[in-house]
Write a protein that holds these residues in place. Structure first.
Motif, PDB file in Angstrom:
ATOM      1  N   ASP A   1       0.839  -1.198   0.000  1.00  0.00           N
ATOM      2  CA  ASP A   1       0.000   0.000   0.000  1.00  0.00           C
ATOM      3  C   ASP A   1       0.877   1.252   0.000  1.00  0.00           C
ATOM      4  OD1 ASP A   1      -2.641   1.494   0.666  1.00  0.00           O
ATOM      5  OD2 ASP A   1      -1.258   2.110   2.252  1.00  0.00           O
ATOM      6  N   ALA A   2       0.524   2.236  -0.827  1.00  0.00           N
ATOM      7  CA  ALA A   2       1.378   3.399  -1.029  1.00  0.00           C
ATOM      8  C   ALA A   2       1.642   4.174   0.256  1.00  0.00           C
ATOM      9  CB  ALA A   2       0.757   4.318  -2.085  1.00  0.00           C
ATOM     10  N   VAL A   3       0.604   4.435   1.036  1.00  0.00           N
ATOM     11  CA  VAL A   3       0.792   5.202   2.269  1.00  0.00           C
ATOM     12  C   VAL A   3       1.583   4.395   3.287  1.00  0.00           C
ATOM     13  CG1 VAL A   3      -0.398   6.253   4.228  1.00  0.00           C
ATOM     14  CG2 VAL A   3      -1.227   6.664   1.903  1.00  0.00           C
ATOM     15  N   SER A   4       1.315   3.098   3.376  1.00  0.00           N
ATOM     16  CA  SER A   4       2.056   2.259   4.313  1.00  0.00           C
ATOM     17  C   SER A   4       3.548   2.250   3.985  1.00  0.00           C
ATOM     18  CB  SER A   4       1.500   0.840   4.286  1.00  0.00           C
ATOM     19  OG  SER A   4       2.223  -0.001   5.163  1.00  0.00           O
ATOM     20  N   VAL A   5       3.877   2.131   2.701  1.00  0.00           N
ATOM     21  CA  VAL A   5       5.288   2.146   2.299  1.00  0.00           C
ATOM     22  C   VAL A   5       5.910   3.516   2.571  1.00  0.00           C
ATOM     23  CG1 VAL A   5       6.898   1.886   0.376  1.00  0.00           C
ATOM     24  CG2 VAL A   5       4.958   0.319   0.603  1.00  0.00           C
ATOM     25  N   ALA A   6       5.183   4.576   2.275  1.00  0.00           N
ATOM     26  CA  ALA A   6       5.705   5.920   2.539  1.00  0.00           C
ATOM     27  C   ALA A   6       5.968   6.129   4.023  1.00  0.00           C
ATOM     28  CB  ALA A   6       4.732   6.966   2.008  1.00  0.00           C
ATOM     29  N   GLN A   7       5.056   5.674   4.856  1.00  0.00           N
ATOM     30  CA  GLN A   7       5.254   5.792   6.305  1.00  0.00           C
ATOM     31  C   GLN A   7       6.455   4.959   6.759  1.00  0.00           C
ATOM     32  OE1 GLN A   7       1.314   4.584   7.505  1.00  0.00           O
ATOM     33  NE2 GLN A   7       0.625   6.697   7.791  1.00  0.00           N
ATOM     34  N   GLY A   8       6.617   3.776   6.158  1.00  0.00           N
ATOM     35  CA  GLY A   8       7.775   2.960   6.490  1.00  0.00           C
ATOM     36  C   GLY A   8       9.076   3.654   6.128  1.00  0.00           C
ATOM     37  N   LEU A   9       9.109   4.296   4.984  1.00  0.00           N
ATOM     38  CA  LEU A   9      10.302   5.042   4.589  1.00  0.00           C
ATOM     39  C   LEU A   9      10.563   6.194   5.553  1.00  0.00           C
ATOM     40  CD1 LEU A   9       9.636   4.980   0.765  1.00  0.00           C
ATOM     41  CD2 LEU A   9      11.673   4.038   1.872  1.00  0.00           C
ATOM     42  N   ARG A  10       9.513   6.809   6.022  1.00  0.00           N
ATOM     43  CA  ARG A  10       9.680   7.906   6.977  1.00  0.00           C
ATOM     44  C   ARG A  10      10.125   7.415   8.350  1.00  0.00           C
ATOM     45  NH1 ARG A  10       5.098  12.672   6.290  1.00  0.00           N
ATOM     46  NH2 ARG A  10       6.349  13.948   4.874  1.00  0.00           N
ATOM     47  N   SER A  11      10.045   6.125   8.602  1.00  0.00           N
ATOM     48  CA  SER A  11      10.596   5.593   9.852  1.00  0.00           C
ATOM     49  C   SER A  11      12.123   5.608   9.821  1.00  0.00           C
ATOM     50  CB  SER A  11      10.081   4.173  10.101  1.00  0.00           C
ATOM     51  OG  SER A  11      10.674   3.232   9.206  1.00  0.00           O
ATOM     52  N   LEU A  12      12.700   5.688   8.630  1.00  0.00           N
ATOM     53  CA  LEU A  12      14.155   5.774   8.492  1.00  0.00           C
ATOM     54  C   LEU A  12      14.665   7.201   8.630  1.00  0.00           C
ATOM     55  CD1 LEU A  12      14.663   3.506   5.339  1.00  0.00           C
ATOM     56  CD2 LEU A  12      14.915   2.838   7.738  1.00  0.00           C
ATOM     57  N   HIS A  13      13.872   8.141   8.107  1.00  0.00           N
ATOM     58  CA  HIS A  13      14.315   9.535   8.042  1.00  0.00           C
ATOM     59  C   HIS A  13      13.084  10.393   7.769  1.00  0.00           C
ATOM     60  CE1 HIS A  13      17.161  12.818   7.343  1.00  0.00           C
ATOM     61  NE2 HIS A  13      16.490  13.130   6.242  1.00  0.00           N
ATOM     62  N   ASP A  14      13.130  11.640   8.197  1.00  0.00           N
ATOM     63  CA  ASP A  14      12.008  12.562   7.999  1.00  0.00           C
ATOM     64  C   ASP A  14      12.040  13.114   6.572  1.00  0.00           C
ATOM     65  OD1 ASP A  14       9.814  14.181   8.428  1.00  0.00           O
ATOM     66  OD2 ASP A  14      11.010  15.809   9.300  1.00  0.00           O
ATOM     67  N   PHE A  15      11.724  12.252   5.624  1.00  0.00           N
ATOM     68  CA  PHE A  15      11.753  12.663   4.226  1.00  0.00           C
ATOM     69  C   PHE A  15      10.642  13.681   3.967  1.00  0.00           C
ATOM     70  CE2 PHE A  15      13.634   8.323   3.884  1.00  0.00           C
ATOM     71  CZ  PHE A  15      14.866   8.699   3.368  1.00  0.00           C
TER      72      PHE A  15
ATOM     73  N   PRO B   1      -0.367  12.867   7.224  1.00  0.00           N
ATOM     74  CA  PRO B   1       0.050  13.878   8.199  1.00  0.00           C
ATOM     75  C   PRO B   1       1.403  14.458   7.810  1.00  0.00           C
ATOM     76  CG  PRO B   1      -0.736  11.885   9.296  1.00  0.00           C
ATOM     77  CD  PRO B   1      -0.627  11.560   7.843  1.00  0.00           C
ATOM     78  N   ASP B   2       1.545  15.765   8.033  1.00  0.00           N
ATOM     79  CA  ASP B   2       2.789  16.444   7.647  1.00  0.00           C
ATOM     80  C   ASP B   2       3.111  16.107   6.185  1.00  0.00           C
ATOM     81  OD1 ASP B   2       4.920  18.112   8.010  1.00  0.00           O
ATOM     82  OD2 ASP B   2       6.179  16.634   9.041  1.00  0.00           O
ATOM     83  N   ALA B   3       2.158  16.391   5.328  1.00  0.00           N
ATOM     84  CA  ALA B   3       2.185  15.935   3.936  1.00  0.00           C
ATOM     85  C   ALA B   3       3.473  16.336   3.230  1.00  0.00           C
ATOM     86  CB  ALA B   3       0.993  16.504   3.176  1.00  0.00           C
ATOM     87  N   PRO B   4       4.081  15.397   2.509  1.00  0.00           N
ATOM     88  CA  PRO B   4       5.323  15.691   1.784  1.00  0.00           C
ATOM     89  C   PRO B   4       5.044  16.370   0.449  1.00  0.00           C
ATOM     90  CG  PRO B   4       4.696  13.422   1.402  1.00  0.00           C
ATOM     91  CD  PRO B   4       3.681  13.988   2.359  1.00  0.00           C
ATOM     92  N   GLU B   5       6.095  16.971  -0.118  1.00  0.00           N
ATOM     93  CA  GLU B   5       6.030  17.359  -1.521  1.00  0.00           C
ATOM     94  C   GLU B   5       5.976  16.079  -2.345  1.00  0.00           C
ATOM     95  OE1 GLU B   5       9.481  19.567  -2.584  1.00  0.00           O
ATOM     96  OE2 GLU B   5       9.004  21.281  -1.319  1.00  0.00           O
ATOM     97  N   LEU B   6       5.166  16.081  -3.384  1.00  0.00           N
ATOM     98  CA  LEU B   6       5.067  14.925  -4.259  1.00  0.00           C
ATOM     99  C   LEU B   6       5.546  15.311  -5.655  1.00  0.00           C
ATOM    100  CD1 LEU B   6       1.576  13.494  -3.225  1.00  0.00           C
ATOM    101  CD2 LEU B   6       3.841  12.803  -2.391  1.00  0.00           C
ATOM    102  N   TRP B   7       6.699  14.766  -6.041  1.00  0.00           N
ATOM    103  CA  TRP B   7       7.183  14.927  -7.406  1.00  0.00           C
ATOM    104  C   TRP B   7       6.539  13.806  -8.216  1.00  0.00           C
ATOM    105  CZ3 TRP B   7      13.159  16.078  -7.613  1.00  0.00           C
ATOM    106  CH2 TRP B   7      13.442  17.205  -6.820  1.00  0.00           C
ATOM    107  N   ILE B   8       5.645  14.138  -9.123  1.00  0.00           N
ATOM    108  CA  ILE B   8       4.836  13.127  -9.798  1.00  0.00           C
ATOM    109  C   ILE B   8       5.091  13.133 -11.298  1.00  0.00           C
ATOM    110  CG2 ILE B   8       2.495  12.335 -10.275  1.00  0.00           C
ATOM    111  CD1 ILE B   8       1.613  13.598  -7.653  1.00  0.00           C
ATOM    112  N   ASP B   9       5.508  11.969 -11.805  1.00  0.00           N
ATOM    113  CA  ASP B   9       5.545  11.742 -13.248  1.00  0.00           C
ATOM    114  C   ASP B   9       4.318  10.909 -13.589  1.00  0.00           C
ATOM    115  OD1 ASP B   9       5.912  11.063 -15.883  1.00  0.00           O
ATOM    116  OD2 ASP B   9       8.022  10.511 -15.670  1.00  0.00           O
TER     117      ASP B   9
END
Length: 233
Positions: free
Chosen positions: A37-51, A79-87
């Motif tokens: 799931d996209a949000v789950s993966v994004a949250q997991g990545l944010r567990s490494l660093h505050d991207f 929450p604390d929505a990131p910038e999204l670079w979208i192609d």
């Protein structure tokens, strides 16, 4: 150095990229998330660093299918929505203008999706427009006029080397060096092949401003400690 995690979306899920061969992409399996799931993966990545930024390749849109609107909406609502670079294969003025009207989106104009350089010339001065110069195994994909006229490039340019994505081959430093020379004072972001901290530091030495990264985050090669140190450079 700006390190930007990549989310390749297909069928509403994050998939693992492999050398630009999109027919082989499958839902990602990662220790950072229990599902693709996209949000789950994004949250997991944010567990490494505050991207603060994520790069999204909407593969369905790029391949001519319906875009991943629901997944993108959920990412925007984080929450604390990131910038999204979208192609998302932006190829007409109306669609690109609509994306630029959304402050959460930084549209990526992929060269492989362009018929000519008209969109780039029209929108190049917009501060959130990003150009991606797309290179497959056989070379550059896109109009020659878009590649050969750097005076029309926006302030941020991605060098997308798809054959090196997920290949563990390292960045294409020669190509990056050449395009950095063409880009002048524009920011150049490397995509494809980044393996570890040494690659990131080599990119810095070459004057590269950012890197799109996926595999080395999911397999733990880039650790939270390293990410924090690299982000301070």
């Amino acid at each position: 150095m700006r390190i930007i995690p990549v989310l390749d979306l297909k069928g509403g899920e994050v998939v693992r990229a492999e050398k630009g061969r999109r027919d082989l992409y499958r839902p990602i399996v990662t220790p950072l998330s229990q599902s693709p799931d996209a949000v789950s993966v994004a949250q997991g990545l944010r567990s490494l660093h505050d991207f603060r930024t994520f790069y999204i390749a909407d593969l369905d849109a790029i391949e001519g299918r319906d875009p991943n609107r629901a997944a993108l909406a959920r990412l925007k609502a984080m929450p604390d929505a990131p910038e999204l670079w979208i192609d998302a294969a932006f190829a007409d003025a109306g669609t690109l203008a609509a994306a630029l009207a959304d402050a959460a989106i930084w549209p990526v104009l992929g060269s492989e999706s362009q018929a000519d350089a008209d969109l780039l010339r029209r929108f190049r001065d917009h501060p959130r427009l990003i150009l991606s110069l797309d290179f497959f195994a056989e070379g550059y994909h896109g109009p020659a006029s878009l590649f050969d006229q750097p005076q029309y490039w926006p302030q941020q340019v991605i060098v997308m080397t798809l054959a090196r994505v997920g290949a563990g081959a390292g960045p294409d430093f020669a190509r990056l060096r050449d395009i950095k020379a063409m880009a002048g004072d524009r920011s150049v972001v490397a995509a494809g092949g980044v393996r570890d901290e040494a690659d990131i530091r080599a990119l810095v030495a070459h004057g590269i401003d950012g890197a799109l990264v996926a595999t080395s985050l999911h397999d733990g090669t880039l650790t939270p400690t390293q990410l924090a140190a690299l982000a301070q450079r």
